[in-house]
Design a protein around this motif. Structure first.
Motif, PDB file in Angstrom:
ATOM      1  N   TRP A 192       1.947  11.803  10.464  1.00 46.70           N
ATOM      2  CA  TRP A 192       1.875  10.353  10.640  1.00 46.70           C
ATOM      3  C   TRP A 192       2.262   9.911  12.054  1.00 46.70           C
ATOM      4  N   MET A 218       1.880   5.267  -0.255  1.00 45.32           N
ATOM      5  CA  MET A 218       1.486   6.666  -0.086  1.00 45.32           C
ATOM      6  C   MET A 218       2.531   7.512  -0.795  1.00 45.32           C
ATOM      7  N   THR A 219       2.086   8.374  -1.687  1.00 40.05           N
ATOM      8  CA  THR A 219       3.001   9.233  -2.429  1.00 40.05           C
ATOM      9  C   THR A 219       3.160  10.592  -1.736  1.00 40.05           C
ATOM     10  N   SER A 225      10.928   4.162   1.093  1.00 38.05           N
ATOM     11  CA  SER A 225      10.529   5.464   0.552  1.00 38.05           C
ATOM     12  C   SER A 225      11.524   5.886  -0.510  1.00 38.05           C
ATOM     13  N   THR A 252       5.911   3.186   2.235  1.00 41.00           N
ATOM     14  CA  THR A 252       5.224   1.906   2.111  1.00 41.00           C
ATOM     15  C   THR A 252       5.932   0.916   3.018  1.00 41.00           C
ATOM     16  N   GLU A 306       0.095  12.676  -2.075  1.00 42.07           N
ATOM     17  CA  GLU A 306      -1.068  12.344  -1.241  1.00 42.07           C
ATOM     18  C   GLU A 306      -0.943  12.869   0.184  1.00 42.07           C
ATOM     19  N   ALA A 307       0.248  13.307   0.561  1.00 37.74           N
ATOM     20  CA  ALA A 307       0.477  13.804   1.916  1.00 37.74           C
ATOM     21  C   ALA A 307      -0.092  15.209   2.061  1.00 37.74           C
ATOM     22  N   LYS A 322       0.888  -1.167   0.000  1.00 38.07           N
ATOM     23  CA  LYS A 322       0.000   0.000   0.000  1.00 38.07           C
ATOM     24  C   LYS A 322       0.928   1.219   0.000  1.00 38.07           C
TER      25      LYS A 322
END
Length: 137
Positions: free
Chosen positions: A116, A32-33, A68, A56, A36-37, A30
């Protein structure tokens, strides 16, 4: 909690994570780019960074391996792109461990709240080992 390995790539993290997922027969990562943050209104994210992998994780034979891409323009040295991640749900343990590891080392990012983690920081200890410390509930 366990110490996790954190691997950093120079723009090919997505391919690497998908490759390792296939090699070790794990679930598809999964991803996260950076795009997208949550964005900082004072800083425009470069277009070439939006599809790069911010984070990820794969579980490989019971161990978490995190991945990353480096941020465009960040220093990247192949072979030195491995760090250890100390993740704990104990805020005092995070702070104490960070304070001990930073003695004689170099702090890259002081402990601080991020989107996060309630407390995240990174440093290189006096032996040259890269560490990331993160509070996780």
């Amino acid at each position: 909690m366990a110490i996790d390995v954190y691997l950093t790539f120079n723009g090919n993290c997505r391919q690497a994570a998908e490759f390792y997922a296939e090699v070790f027969n794990t679930e598809k990562p999964k991803i996260m780019t950076f795009g997208e943050a949550p964005q900082n209104p004072e800083y425009q994210l470069p277009e070439n960074a939006k599809d790069l992998v911010l984070h990820t994780r794969l579980n490989i034979n019971g161990s978490n391996v995190m991945f990353s891409d480096t941020f465009p323009g960040s220093h990247f040295v192949q072979g030195n792109n491995v760090s250890l991640a100390f993740v704990s749900n104990d805020m005092e343990e995070i702070k104490s461990t960070f304070d001990k590891l930073k003695v004689g080392g170099k702090v890259a990012m002081d402990l601080q709240e991020t989107f996060w983690s309630k407390s995240y920081g990174s440093l290189q200890d006096k032996f040259g080992i890269e560490w990331q410390l993160s509070h996780e509930e």
